[in-house]
Design a protein around this motif. Structure first.
Motif, PDB file in Angstrom:
ATOM      1  N   VAL A  76       0.855  -1.192   0.000  1.00 46.50           N
ATOM      2  CA  VAL A  76       0.000   0.000   0.000  1.00 46.50           C
ATOM      3  C   VAL A  76       0.885   1.234   0.000  1.00 46.50           C
ATOM      4  N   LEU A  77       0.685   2.076  -1.010  1.00 47.56           N
ATOM      5  CA  LEU A  77       1.396   3.342  -1.127  1.00 47.56           C
ATOM      6  C   LEU A  77       0.355   4.437  -0.919  1.00 47.56           C
ATOM      7  N   ALA A  78       0.371   5.042   0.272  1.00 47.12           N
ATOM      8  CA  ALA A  78      -0.719   5.929   0.671  1.00 47.12           C
ATOM      9  C   ALA A  78      -0.189   7.256   1.196  1.00 47.12           C
ATOM     10  N   GLY A  79      -0.996   8.302   1.028  1.00 45.53           N
ATOM     11  CA  GLY A  79      -0.673   9.607   1.588  1.00 45.53           C
ATOM     12  C   GLY A  79      -0.780   9.586   3.098  1.00 45.53           C
ATOM     13  N   GLU A  80       0.076  10.346   3.758  1.00 46.46           N
ATOM     14  CA  GLU A  80       0.078  10.357   5.219  1.00 46.46           C
ATOM     15  C   GLU A  80      -1.256  10.814   5.789  1.00 46.46           C
ATOM     16  N   SER A  81      -1.879  11.806   5.177  1.00 49.11           N
ATOM     17  CA  SER A  81      -3.145  12.307   5.704  1.00 49.11           C
ATOM     18  C   SER A  81      -4.237  11.252   5.610  1.00 49.11           C
ATOM     19  N   ALA A  82      -4.223  10.450   4.538  1.00 46.24           N
ATOM     20  CA  ALA A  82      -5.225   9.393   4.389  1.00 46.24           C
ATOM     21  C   ALA A  82      -5.060   8.330   5.468  1.00 46.24           C
ATOM     22  N   VAL A  83      -3.809   7.947   5.735  1.00 46.56           N
ATOM     23  CA  VAL A  83      -3.566   6.942   6.776  1.00 46.56           C
ATOM     24  C   VAL A  83      -3.932   7.508   8.139  1.00 46.56           C
ATOM     25  N   LEU A  99      -2.098  -6.125  10.683  1.00 45.80           N
ATOM     26  CA  LEU A  99      -1.774  -6.567   9.324  1.00 45.80           C
ATOM     27  C   LEU A  99      -0.314  -6.254   8.986  1.00 45.80           C
ATOM     28  N   VAL A 100       0.159  -5.105   9.431  1.00 44.92           N
ATOM     29  CA  VAL A 100       1.563  -4.754   9.206  1.00 44.92           C
ATOM     30  C   VAL A 100       2.471  -5.703   9.977  1.00 44.92           C
ATOM     31  N   ASP A 101       2.128  -6.002  11.234  1.00 46.79           N
ATOM     32  CA  ASP A 101       2.935  -6.916  12.052  1.00 46.79           C
ATOM     33  C   ASP A 101       3.019  -8.300  11.418  1.00 46.79           C
ATOM     34  N   ALA A 102       1.917  -8.726  10.780  1.00 50.24           N
ATOM     35  CA  ALA A 102       1.857 -10.059  10.185  1.00 50.24           C
ATOM     36  C   ALA A 102       2.405 -10.089   8.763  1.00 50.24           C
ATOM     37  N   ASP A 103       2.910  -8.951   8.278  1.00 51.93           N
ATOM     38  CA  ASP A 103       3.428  -8.832   6.910  1.00 51.93           C
ATOM     39  C   ASP A 103       2.361  -9.080   5.856  1.00 51.93           C
ATOM     40  N   ALA A 104       1.096  -8.931   6.237  1.00 51.76           N
ATOM     41  CA  ALA A 104       0.017  -9.033   5.257  1.00 51.76           C
ATOM     42  C   ALA A 104      -0.125  -7.732   4.471  1.00 51.76           C
ATOM     43  N   LEU A 107       3.110  -1.022   4.290  1.00 45.56           N
ATOM     44  CA  LEU A 107       2.584   0.335   4.167  1.00 45.56           C
ATOM     45  C   LEU A 107       3.717   1.339   3.995  1.00 45.56           C
ATOM     46  N   ARG A 108       3.658   2.110   2.900  1.00 45.71           N
ATOM     47  CA  ARG A 108       4.670   3.130   2.651  1.00 45.71           C
ATOM     48  C   ARG A 108       4.002   4.449   2.262  1.00 45.71           C
ATOM     49  N   VAL A 109       4.802   5.519   2.342  1.00 51.94           N
ATOM     50  CA  VAL A 109       4.271   6.872   2.189  1.00 51.94           C
ATOM     51  C   VAL A 109       4.336   7.324   0.739  1.00 51.94           C
ATOM     52  N   LEU A 110       3.198   7.744   0.209  1.00 49.02           N
ATOM     53  CA  LEU A 110       3.106   8.297  -1.139  1.00 49.02           C
ATOM     54  C   LEU A 110       3.533   9.761  -1.113  1.00 49.02           C
ATOM     55  N   ARG A 159       8.145   3.107  -7.581  1.00 48.95           N
ATOM     56  CA  ARG A 159       7.891   4.191  -6.617  1.00 48.95           C
ATOM     57  C   ARG A 159       7.721   3.626  -5.215  1.00 48.95           C
ATOM     58  N   PHE A 160       7.079   2.458  -5.123  1.00 42.27           N
ATOM     59  CA  PHE A 160       6.901   1.831  -3.817  1.00 42.27           C
ATOM     60  C   PHE A 160       8.254   1.458  -3.221  1.00 42.27           C
ATOM     61  N   ALA A 161       9.137   0.910  -4.042  1.00 35.75           N
ATOM     62  CA  ALA A 161      10.445   0.472  -3.555  1.00 35.75           C
ATOM     63  C   ALA A 161      11.263   1.637  -3.009  1.00 35.75           C
ATOM     64  N   GLU A 162      11.045   2.834  -3.538  1.00 33.12           N
ATOM     65  CA  GLU A 162      11.805   4.008  -3.118  1.00 33.12           C
ATOM     66  C   GLU A 162      11.137   4.761  -1.962  1.00 33.12           C
TER      67      GLU A 162
END
Length: 329
Positions: A76-83, A99-104, A107-110, A159-162
Motif C-alpha cells: 500500500v502506497l498511501a498519503g500520510e493524511s489518508a492513513v 496486518l503490518v505486524d503479520a506482513d500481510a 505500508l509506505r508513504v506516497l 515508486r513503492f520500492a523508493e
C-alpha cells in the motif's frame, strides 16, 4: 468464512488473492478502511483478536483463521493524511497494525497524490472509481474498476520500492495484550483492552472484538467508516494520548507497581516510560491515583499505584473511561 480478502466493487468483489504481487496506490481513508475490513472478514482473530483468542497463547491467531502465510499480501502506497484519517482511533489503527505486524500489508508513504486510486498486479491494473463518482455503474459504498493496464504495476512498483515506510503510532491488540501480560498478568492485559475498546458512541468492550461484524455503532459501516466518508473517531476508540491515559489508569486500578506498568506499556507499544511518567503526573493532578511506598530490603522503596475518587469507584470499563475522560495536558 472467506480466506481471500476482497474489496466491495462492481460488478463483483475484487479478491486480492487474484492479483500477483498487488500494489494499492493512493487509497483515500474510506478505501483504506475497506481493505482492512476485507482482511478482518477473512481472518478476524489475526486482525482484531478477542481476549479469548489472545489468551490461547502467544502467536496463536485462532483455530478457525487461515494461517497468516496463506493470506494474500498487499503493498500500500498511501498519503500520510489518508492513513492518519483512517487510523484516528485505536480500533481502526490497531487493525491495520496487526496486518503490518503479520506482513500481510506493507505500508509506505506516497509523495504526491494521484488522479485516482490504483490497484495493480503483475498482469493487470486499473483505477478505482468510488461509487459517489461512478453513479449508477457502482454499488453504493463500493468501487468501480476502470481500465486494464499491466504497465501500472511496474510504474508504481518502482515508486513503492523508493518510498519510506509509514510508522504507525498505535500497536496491534496482540502487542498490547502480550506486552502488558508479560510484565503484569493476563487479567491486567484483558482489562487494558477492555478500556481501549470503549467508544464514546457505543460503549462496547473487547469481549465482542472478535466478531466479524462491525459493532462500533450504527453510524459506522462494515469498513469502519461513516456514510459521509470520514471516520467517526468517537465511534473508533481513543486517540493515542487517550489510550495511554486509559492503560495507565487500568494499571492503577489493578494496583500494579509504577515502574512495572511503565515498562509494560513500553513493551506494548503505547509509549516510552518517560511518556507514562507524564501520564502519571496528569492522573495525580486530577486526584485519580496515588502511590503507596513498599519498603525493600535493599534500595529505595517501590511505588505501587492505587486508584482514588471516581477511578476507585469505577467497576466497569465504561466507568473507568468516564473517570479519566477529561484528563489532558
Amino acid at each position: 468464512m472467506p480466506t481471500n480478502p476482497a474489496l466491495p466493487s462492481t460488478p463483483e468483489p475484487l479478491r486480492l488473492g487474484a492479483f500477483a504481487d498487488p500494489v494499492l496506490v493512493d487509497p483515500g481513508p474510506r478505501l483504506l478502511r475497506a481493505v482492512v475490513a476485507g482482511y478482518r472478514e477473512a481472518a478476524p482473530a489475526l486482525v482484531e483478536p478477542s481476549v479469548a483468542d489472545l489468551s490461547g497463547g502467544a502467536g496463536d491467531t485462532g483455530a478457525d483463521d487461515p494461517d497468516p502465510s496463506e493470506i494474500p499480501t498487499l503493498k500500500v502506497l498511501a498519503g500520510e493524511s489518508a492513513v492518519d484519517d483512517a487510523t484516528a482511533g485505536f480500533r481502526s489503527a490497531s487493525r491495520l497494525a496487526a496486518l503490518v505486524d503479520a506482513d500481510a500489508v506493507e505500508l509506505r508513504v506516497l509523495d504526491a497524490p494521484q488522479p485516482n486510486p490504483v490497484l495493480a498486479g503483475e498482469e493487470t491494473g486499473f483505477a478505482l472509481i468510488g461509487s459517489e463518482r461512478a453513479g449508477a455503474a457502482a454499488e453504493p459504498g463500493g468501487w468501480y474498476p476502470v481500465g486494464d493496464d499491466a504497465s501500472l504495476r511496474e510504474r508504481y512498483g518502482s515508486r513503492f520500492a523508493e518510498a519510506e515506510p509509514y510508522g504507525l503510532r498505535t500497536p496491534s491488540r496482540r502487542r498490547v495484550y502480550e506486552g502488558i501480560a508479560a510484565r503484569c498478568d493476563e487479567s491486567v492485559a484483558a482489562a487494558v483492552l477492555g478500556a481501549l475498546d470503549v467508544t464514546d458512541g457505543a460503549g462496547d468492550t473487547g469481549d465482542d472484538a472478535g466478531d466479524t461484524g462491525d459493532d462500533a455503532g450504527d453510524t459506522v459501516d462494515s469498513a469502519g467508516d461513516t456514510p459521509g466518508g470520514s471516520g467517526d473517531a468517537s465511534a473508533d476508540g481513543p486517540d493515542p494520548e487517550a489510550a495511554r491515559v486509559r492503560a495507565y489508569a487500568v494499571g492503577a486500578r489493578e494496583g500494579v507497581l509504577d515502574r512495572t506498568l511503565r515498562r509494560a506499556c513500553e513493551d506494548a507499544g503505547l509509549g516510552s516510560p518517560s511518556t507514562f511518567t507524564r501520564i502519571k503526573r496528569l492522573l495525580r493532578a486530577a486526584d485519580l491515583i496515588e502511590t503507596v511506598a513498599e519498603p525493600q530490603p535493599v534500595g529505595r522503596p517501590r511505588e505501587r499505584l492505587a486508584p482514588r475518587g471516581a477511578l476507585a469507584a469505577a467497576e466497569t470499563p465504561e466507568e473507568t473511561v468516564a473517570a479519566v475522560r477529561d484528563v489532558t495536558e
